[in-house]
Write an enzyme that holds these catalytic residues in place. Structure first.
Site, PDB file in Angstrom:
ATOM      1  N   CYS A 198      50.068  37.351  42.232  1.00 19.44           N
ATOM      2  CA  CYS A 198      51.265  36.459  41.610  1.00 19.44           C
ATOM      3  C   CYS A 198      50.665  35.462  40.739  1.00 19.44           C
ATOM      4  O   CYS A 198      50.306  34.491  41.345  1.00 19.44           O
ATOM      5  CB  CYS A 198      52.256  35.994  42.712  1.00 19.44           C
ATOM      6  SG  CYS A 198      53.649  37.195  42.883  1.00 19.44           S
ATOM      7  N   VAL A 199      50.662  35.414  39.332  1.00 20.28           N
ATOM      8  CA  VAL A 199      50.107  34.194  38.654  1.00 20.28           C
ATOM      9  C   VAL A 199      51.198  33.328  38.502  1.00 20.28           C
ATOM     10  O   VAL A 199      52.059  33.661  38.093  1.00 20.28           O
ATOM     11  CB  VAL A 199      49.285  34.787  37.433  1.00 20.28           C
ATOM     12  CG1 VAL A 199      48.688  33.932  37.155  1.00 20.28           C
ATOM     13  CG2 VAL A 199      48.426  36.081  37.976  1.00 20.28           C
TER      14      VAL A 199
END
Lengths: 103, 135, 110
Positions: free
Chosen positions: C109-110
């Site tokens: 999850c950036v």
């Protein structure tokens, strides 16, 4: 004059241990740490290299914390190699005149 | 899926001494989201990554060996371990953690993800790669 | 932006995730949710507790796909689907639930 040699590179991947042993004199201690600790185990491809050096009067030690981190049991260490903790590492450094790091 | 590619991850470094092992594991977990055909190869010092009973309390680093057992949940279940590399290091399959997955096509039977392979078999696996990632 | 609970201050990152995993308590979870204008129900807690157990066992926060499947197995099919989980955690089950569980953002999850 006695020297403590520390080796932190895997003897299966680099020649640090071989280089170290080629200059380690009788009375020196070789301490295996970090990625080098696998070299302290019995029945490995480098076990005879280590045993030969011990036969020539080079002492060996291995850092227990690094063995445990890698899931390697102290019971599998070659007879005659002492397993030390960080305090033992410091003691070894004090007991020798010099420390050579085989980076 | 015709656009499925085979991703092969080559793992050749011991854990903790360098960051390669952890980096590889993170890329594998991120890559798993793309639902590709993933194969992990552990050879040379890479076999140390899978040993059981790792305890990193003494070195003050995160014990990421526990994460390998989550790989089955991520549908990463083709794990190939070089038999000769184990042997050279005085290790056997019994020294490695058990990694399993549930086989969707076989009533969710629990199966081992780990396969011992020869260097020749590794050459075949590498040859099967559309994408080859080295750590 | 540090978080204050019962007079104690907790360090968080720029998105409000706890900086230190060991700081987490149920009260901290309530406070993290309150900061987003949310109130935690038993249904939220089921997922939060699941995530904490998952992290304890595997040392990672699971990806949404893995979370959904595992919740379905543990809590039943009616809960193991994205509709249910997104209703509970509208900002994304992995991201938002991990935040309240005191975990780092899920890998990927950036």
């Amino acid at each position: 004059m006695s020297t403590l040699h520390t080796v932190n590179k895997s003897p299966f991947e680099r020649n640090s241990l071989d280089s170290c042993l080629s200059v380690a004199a009788e009375g020196a201690t070789v301490l295996l740490i970090e990625d080098a600790v696998g070299g302290a185990l019995q029945n490995t491809a480098v076990a005879s290299t280590v045993s030969d050096a011990m036969g020539k009067g080079v002492k060996f030690a291995v850092l227990g914390e690094d063995l445990r981190a890698r899931g390697l049991s102290a019971e599998r260490v070659i007879d005659g190699i002492s397993v030390v903790d960080y305090a033992g590492f410091v003691q070894l450094a004090c007991d020798h005149d010099n420390v050579q790091n085989w980076l | 899926m015709s656009d499925t590619k085979t991703f092969v991850y080559m793992n050749r470094k011991a854990p903790y001494g360098t960051v390669y092992a952890l980096e590889s594991l993170e890329v594998v977990l991120i890559g798993a989201a793309f639902e590709q055909n993933v194969k992990l190869v552990f050879m040379d010092d890479g076999v140390y990554q899978l040993t059981k009973n790792q305890d990193t309390d003494g070195i003050g680093m995160k014990n990421f060996s526990k994460t390998y057992s989550a790989l089955g949940d991520y549908d990463v279940n083709q794990i190939y371990v070089c038999e000769q590399s184990l042997k050279d290091r005085g290790l056997t399959l019994d020294d490695l953690q058990e990694l399993t997955y549930e086989d969707e096509d076989d009533d969710w039977a629990e199966k081992s993800s780990i396969h011992l392979v020869s260097r020749d078999q590794i050459a075949e696996i590498v040859g099967s790669a559309d994408v080859l990632l080295n750590f | 932006m540090p978080l204050e609970v019962n007079g104690k201050t907790y360090e968080t990152d720029e998105e409000g995730y706890l900086a230190n995993l060991n700081d987490w308590t149920p009260e901290v979870a309530e406070a993290l949710a309150a900061a987003d204008g949310e109130t935690l129900t038993d249904n939220h807690w089921e997922v939060i507790n699941f995530l904490r157990e998952y992290y304890e066992e595997y040392q990672i926060a699971p990806a949404v796909r893995v979370l959904t499947k595992a919740i379905g197995k543990k809590l039943g099919k009616d809960k193991g689907n994205s509709k249910y989980l997104y209703e509970l955690f509208p900002y994304g089950p992995a991201k938002q639930a991990c935040k309240y569980a005191g975990l780092p953002k899920p890998t990927g999850c950036v």
